[in-house]
Write a protein that holds these residues in place. Sequence first.
Motif, mmCIF file in Angstrom:
data_model
loop_
_atom_site.group_PDB
_atom_site.id
_atom_site.type_symbol
_atom_site.label_atom_id
_atom_site.label_comp_id
_atom_site.label_asym_id
_atom_site.label_seq_id
_atom_site.Cartn_x
_atom_site.Cartn_y
_atom_site.Cartn_z
ATOM 1 N N UNK A 54 1.037 -1.177 -0.035
ATOM 2 C CA UNK A 54 -0.080 0.073 -0.085
ATOM 3 C C UNK A 54 0.899 1.214 -0.081
ATOM 4 N N UNK A 55 0.789 2.244 -0.947
ATOM 5 C CA UNK A 55 1.747 3.216 -1.490
ATOM 6 C C UNK A 55 1.041 4.561 -1.243
ATOM 7 N N UNK A 77 1.618 -6.922 -6.341
ATOM 8 C CA UNK A 77 0.526 -6.140 -6.462
ATOM 9 C C UNK A 77 0.658 -5.119 -5.386
ATOM 10 N N UNK A 78 0.162 -3.793 -5.800
ATOM 11 C CA UNK A 78 0.044 -2.694 -5.026
ATOM 12 C C UNK A 78 -1.112 -1.943 -5.359
ATOM 13 N N UNK A 79 -1.430 -1.166 -4.263
ATOM 14 C CA UNK A 79 -2.434 -0.083 -4.702
ATOM 15 C C UNK A 79 -1.727 1.290 -4.181
ATOM 16 N N UNK A 80 -2.564 2.426 -4.500
ATOM 17 C CA UNK A 80 -1.717 3.762 -4.160
ATOM 18 C C UNK A 80 -2.960 4.423 -3.252
ATOM 19 N N UNK A 112 -7.595 -4.847 -1.817
ATOM 20 C CA UNK A 112 -6.232 -5.626 -1.553
ATOM 21 C C UNK A 112 -6.330 -7.087 -1.610
ATOM 22 N N UNK A 113 -7.440 -7.414 -1.094
ATOM 23 C CA UNK A 113 -7.874 -8.858 -1.356
ATOM 24 C C UNK A 113 -8.008 -9.259 -2.717
ATOM 25 N N UNK A 114 -8.591 -8.425 -3.141
ATOM 26 C CA UNK A 114 -8.637 -8.907 -4.653
ATOM 27 C C UNK A 114 -7.593 -8.834 -5.506
#
Length: 121
Positions: A54-55, A77-80, A112-114
């Motif tokens: 997580x960024x 994988x990541x998300x902003x 995040x789970x996805x």
Amino acid sequence: MGDKPNILLVEDDFLIAYDMKLQLEEAAFVVVWTVSSAEDALALLEDTSVCAAVLDMDLGGVSSFPIAHRLNEMRIPFLFVSGNDGGELHGDLAGSPIMTKPVNYPRLISVLRGLLGAQGT
């Protein structure tokens, strides 16, 4: 016991980082590291195995894009998380998931789970 996903959290605001860490841990994630700079995050990625990240998009005026590019290279994988929209995402970062602040934690956890499910462990 099942394995809990290891998460790297990159956030420069201590209170947001603390709250996000608690929310993620309550949702059965393991936040292995919480760092506030791109340099620290990039160094950790070389030595630590993480399942996702997580960024915060803006780390005190410095972009977290170098971390995102490295995560893409590593197929992690990541998300902003950002106070801004995703209009500035280009190239291999275009289309990356973005959560706006204040963070909707149920949605963050779902995304995040996805991402982890799509990774196909």
